[in-house]
Design an enzyme around this catalytic site. Structure first.
Site, PDB file in Angstrom:
ATOM      1  N   HIS A  34      -1.174   1.037  -9.746  1.00 25.49           N
ATOM      2  CA  HIS A  34      -1.926   0.144  -8.856  1.00 25.49           C
ATOM      3  C   HIS A  34      -2.685  -0.926  -9.660  1.00 25.49           C
ATOM      4  O   HIS A  34      -3.907  -1.042  -9.572  1.00 25.49           O
ATOM      5  CB  HIS A  34      -2.903   0.947  -7.972  1.00 25.49           C
ATOM      6  CG  HIS A  34      -3.348   0.196  -6.755  1.00 25.49           C
ATOM      7  ND1 HIS A  34      -3.568   0.805  -5.542  1.00 25.49           N
ATOM      8  CD2 HIS A  34      -3.615  -1.127  -6.564  1.00 25.49           C
ATOM      9  CE1 HIS A  34      -3.969  -0.100  -4.661  1.00 25.49           C
ATOM     10  NE2 HIS A  34      -3.996  -1.280  -5.255  1.00 25.49           N
ATOM     11  N   ARG A  43       0.845  -1.198   0.000  1.00 28.47           N
ATOM     12  CA  ARG A  43       0.000   0.000   0.000  1.00 28.47           C
ATOM     13  C   ARG A  43       0.882   1.250   0.000  1.00 28.47           C
ATOM     14  O   ARG A  43       1.954   1.270   0.626  1.00 28.47           O
ATOM     15  CB  ARG A  43      -0.897   0.021   1.244  1.00 28.47           C
ATOM     16  CG  ARG A  43      -2.103  -0.879   1.122  1.00 28.47           C
ATOM     17  CD  ARG A  43      -3.139  -0.351   0.119  1.00 28.47           C
ATOM     18  NE  ARG A  43      -4.319  -1.178   0.087  1.00 28.47           N
ATOM     19  CZ  ARG A  43      -4.597  -2.117  -0.820  1.00 28.47           C
ATOM     20  NH1 ARG A  43      -3.743  -2.360  -1.804  1.00 28.47           N
ATOM     21  NH2 ARG A  43      -5.717  -2.795  -0.781  1.00 28.47           N
TER      22      ARG A  43
HETATM   23  P1  NAP Z   1      -2.730 -11.293   4.289  1.00 29.82           P
HETATM   24  O1  NAP Z   1      -3.103 -12.664   3.835  1.00 29.82           O
HETATM   25  O2  NAP Z   1      -3.518 -10.661   5.371  1.00 29.82           O
HETATM   26  O3  NAP Z   1      -1.205 -11.356   4.726  1.00 29.82           O
HETATM   27  C1  NAP Z   1      -0.546 -10.307   5.357  1.00 29.82           C
HETATM   28  C2  NAP Z   1       0.856 -10.736   5.726  1.00 29.82           C
HETATM   29  O4  NAP Z   1       1.561  -9.606   6.251  1.00 29.82           O
HETATM   30  C3  NAP Z   1       0.870 -11.831   6.805  1.00 29.82           C
HETATM   31  O5  NAP Z   1       1.893 -12.753   6.549  1.00 29.82           O
HETATM   32  C4  NAP Z   1       1.193 -11.027   8.070  1.00 29.82           C
HETATM   33  O6  NAP Z   1       1.867 -11.758   9.075  1.00 29.82           O
HETATM   34  C5  NAP Z   1       2.136  -9.975   7.506  1.00 29.82           C
HETATM   35  N1  NAP Z   1       2.191  -8.815   8.395  1.00 29.82           N
HETATM   36  C6  NAP Z   1       1.204  -7.980   8.763  1.00 29.82           C
HETATM   37  N2  NAP Z   1       1.658  -7.057   9.630  1.00 29.82           N
HETATM   38  C7  NAP Z   1       2.973  -7.319   9.802  1.00 29.82           C
HETATM   39  C8  NAP Z   1       3.991  -6.747  10.597  1.00 29.82           C
HETATM   40  N3  NAP Z   1       3.754  -5.689  11.382  1.00 29.82           N
HETATM   41  N4  NAP Z   1       5.216  -7.297  10.549  1.00 29.82           N
HETATM   42  C9  NAP Z   1       5.466  -8.385   9.782  1.00 29.82           C
HETATM   43  N5  NAP Z   1       4.540  -8.985   8.997  1.00 29.82           N
HETATM   44  C10 NAP Z   1       3.310  -8.451   9.025  1.00 29.82           C
HETATM   45  O7  NAP Z   1      -2.741 -10.274   3.073  1.00 29.82           O
HETATM   46  P2  NAP Z   1      -2.621 -10.605   1.500  1.00 29.82           P
HETATM   47  O8  NAP Z   1      -3.884 -11.105   0.966  1.00 29.82           O
HETATM   48  O9  NAP Z   1      -1.396 -11.408   1.264  1.00 29.82           O
HETATM   49  O10 NAP Z   1      -2.413  -9.131   0.930  1.00 29.82           O
HETATM   50  C11 NAP Z   1      -1.336  -8.338   1.355  1.00 29.82           C
HETATM   51  C12 NAP Z   1      -1.497  -6.916   0.897  1.00 29.82           C
HETATM   52  O11 NAP Z   1      -1.221  -6.787  -0.485  1.00 29.82           O
HETATM   53  C13 NAP Z   1      -2.906  -6.317   1.007  1.00 29.82           C
HETATM   54  O12 NAP Z   1      -3.229  -5.970   2.333  1.00 29.82           O
HETATM   55  C14 NAP Z   1      -2.766  -5.107   0.125  1.00 29.82           C
HETATM   56  O13 NAP Z   1      -2.208  -4.050   0.881  1.00 29.82           O
HETATM   57  C15 NAP Z   1      -1.754  -5.543  -0.919  1.00 29.82           C
HETATM   58  N6  NAP Z   1      -2.372  -5.727  -2.251  1.00 29.82           N
HETATM   59  C16 NAP Z   1      -1.948  -4.951  -3.266  1.00 29.82           C
HETATM   60  C17 NAP Z   1      -2.484  -5.118  -4.525  1.00 29.82           C
HETATM   61  C18 NAP Z   1      -1.975  -4.323  -5.681  1.00 29.82           C
HETATM   62  O14 NAP Z   1      -2.571  -4.378  -6.753  1.00 29.82           O
HETATM   63  N7  NAP Z   1      -0.893  -3.590  -5.540  1.00 29.82           N
HETATM   64  C19 NAP Z   1      -3.464  -6.092  -4.758  1.00 29.82           C
HETATM   65  C20 NAP Z   1      -3.880  -6.850  -3.700  1.00 29.82           C
HETATM   66  C21 NAP Z   1      -3.320  -6.673  -2.436  1.00 29.82           C
HETATM   67  P3  NAP Z   1       1.208 -13.071   9.732  1.00 29.82           P
HETATM   68  O15 NAP Z   1       1.366 -14.147   8.677  1.00 29.82           O
HETATM   69  O16 NAP Z   1       2.016 -13.328  10.917  1.00 29.82           O
HETATM   70  O17 NAP Z   1      -0.225 -12.740  10.011  1.00 29.82           O
HETATM   71  C1  GLV Z   2      -5.987  -4.085  -4.505  1.00 31.10           C
HETATM   72  O1  GLV Z   2      -5.115  -3.348  -4.183  1.00 31.10           O
HETATM   73  C2  GLV Z   2      -6.690  -4.931  -3.607  1.00 31.10           C
HETATM   74  O2  GLV Z   2      -6.607  -4.728  -2.387  1.00 31.10           O
HETATM   75  O3  GLV Z   2      -7.343  -5.879  -4.081  1.00 31.10           O
END
Ligand code: NAP
Ligand code: GLV
Length: 308
Positions: free
Chosen positions: A271, A223
């Site tokens: 994005h 983000r």
């Molecule tokens: P998720 O399944 O909730 O995973 C989040 C990961 O981050 C988990 O491994 C968590 O640790 C770790 N984390 C959170 N806070 C932390 C901290 N303070 N220190 C260390 N690790 C930490 O999320 P996801 O589905 O993989 O998505 C991740 C992010 O990608 C989204 O929240 C969004 O911001 C971004 N995203 C971007 C796009 C884009 O197009 N650019 C698209 C989709 C998503 P734990 O495993 O210990 O819980």
């Molecule tokens: C995109 O950034 C999403 O959160 O799906």
């Protein structure tokens, strides 16, 4: 069950059709058409309408159309209202593709070769095998784990960092603030796939960049508010970082005068790293609605205390 959708109208129309076919007991209303607002049980949105709880007093959950739910002001929502983010295979696959593209592009020196092409300069630099490139993925959730597995399969020397302990075959896993330094010290290419929380806001800053090996590269697909823009520019100018692939910024869109647009060592995308795919997400949505109907916890439930 009556549910309301307020986001991209094309995807909404597709979901409406799909649900009518596969789950005729579920009626999806497309904003601004709401049916009887008192009968709406779920709202699926990127940005919820104002006065959501007053308008839809029977609301049982708020679902994000995206992987993140940080766009919602959680403090303004009733504390017991479940907030659920999107987990679906199309979104995961999109991120795997983007991270793979970015890491391979950086690994194979593409920012440098594109500059050489602009300068009409034919100059080869030594090629490093993937096994000699240390890649570190911050965030080992749905997207981080899938991306890391792909990078492992390509032969990179991989590590990951998360809040709590994780295990991924073929990768060294670090967790917690105490181990961040050790993780960064072995990341030639650092990929950020963290959610935006109080702990991760502004994390990609000078202090973090200086703990990376000199000349490291950054892929930021988490983000925008996690990245300190001036610190990145300073790190690129000093050579501490060699290149960056940036998909998310704060603000979005980035003003046309912003230095990222024209920086030779930055690849900037608007994005688009990953998007919810209407067809695969329809099935994931239905599965979650059925879980709710059976009284089971929905997949992707946000833990308000953790912030993600
Ligand atoms: P998720 O399944 O909730 O995973 C989040 C990961 O981050 C988990 O491994 C968590 O640790 C770790 N984390 C959170 N806070 C932390 C901290 N303070 N220190 C260390 N690790 C930490 O999320 P996801 O589905 O993989 O998505 C991740 C992010 O990608 C989204 O929240 C969004 O911001 C971004 N995203 C971007 C796009 C884009 O197009 N650019 C698209 C989709 C998503 P734990 O495993 O210990 O819980
Ligand atoms: C995109 O950034 C999403 O959160 O799906």
């Amino acid at each position: 069950m009556q549910i309301l959708y307020k986001s991209d109208p094309q995807r909404g129309a597709l979901w409406q059709q799909w649900l009518a076919q596969h789950a005729p007991d579920i009626q999806l209303h497309l904003w601004p058409e709401t049916g009887n607002p008192h009968e709406i049980e779920m709202l699926i949105a990127w940005q919820p309408p104002e006065n959501m709880m007053e308008t839809f007093p029977g609301l049982k959950a708020l679902l994000s159309v995206g992987a993140g739910a940080d766009q919602f002001d959680l403090s303004a929502l009733p504390p017991d209202l479940p907030v659920v983010r999107m987990i679906e295979p199309g979104l995961t696959q999109g991120m795997v593709e983007y991270v793979t593209f970015a890491v391979l592009g950086l690994h194979r020196d593409m920012p440098r070769y594109l500059q050489q092409q602009r300068d009409a300069r034919w100059q080869a630099h030594s090629v490093r095998p993937a096994a000699a490139r240390r890649v570190g993925v911050m965030g080992l959730g749905e997207l981080g784990q899938a991306s890391l597995r792909q990078l492992v399969s390509l032969g990179f020397d991989c590590a990951g960092w998360s809040r709590t302990p994780r295990e991924i075959e073929g990768a060294t896993c670090f967790h917690g603030a105490d181990r961040l330094g050790a993780f960064l010290a072995r990341s030639d290419i650092l990929v950020c796939l963290l959610p935006l929380t109080a702990e991760t806001r502004g994390l990609l800053n000078h202090d973090l960049f200086r703990q990376l090996p000199a000349g490291a590269a950054l892929v930021q697909a988490g983000r925008g508010a996690q990245l300190h823009h001036n610190d990145l520019l300073a790190a690129l100018d000093s050579g501490q970082l060699s290149a960056a692939v940036i998909d998310v910024t704060d603000p979005e869109p980035l003003p046309s005068t912003h230095p990222f647009w024209r920086h030779p060592a930055i690849w900037l995308t608007p994005h688009i790293a990953s998007q919810t795919q209407a067809d695969s997400a329809a099935a994931a949505l239905l599965e979650n609605l059925r879980r709710y109907q059976r009284g089971e916890p929905m997949k992707g439930l946000i833990d308000r205390a953790r912030g993600y």
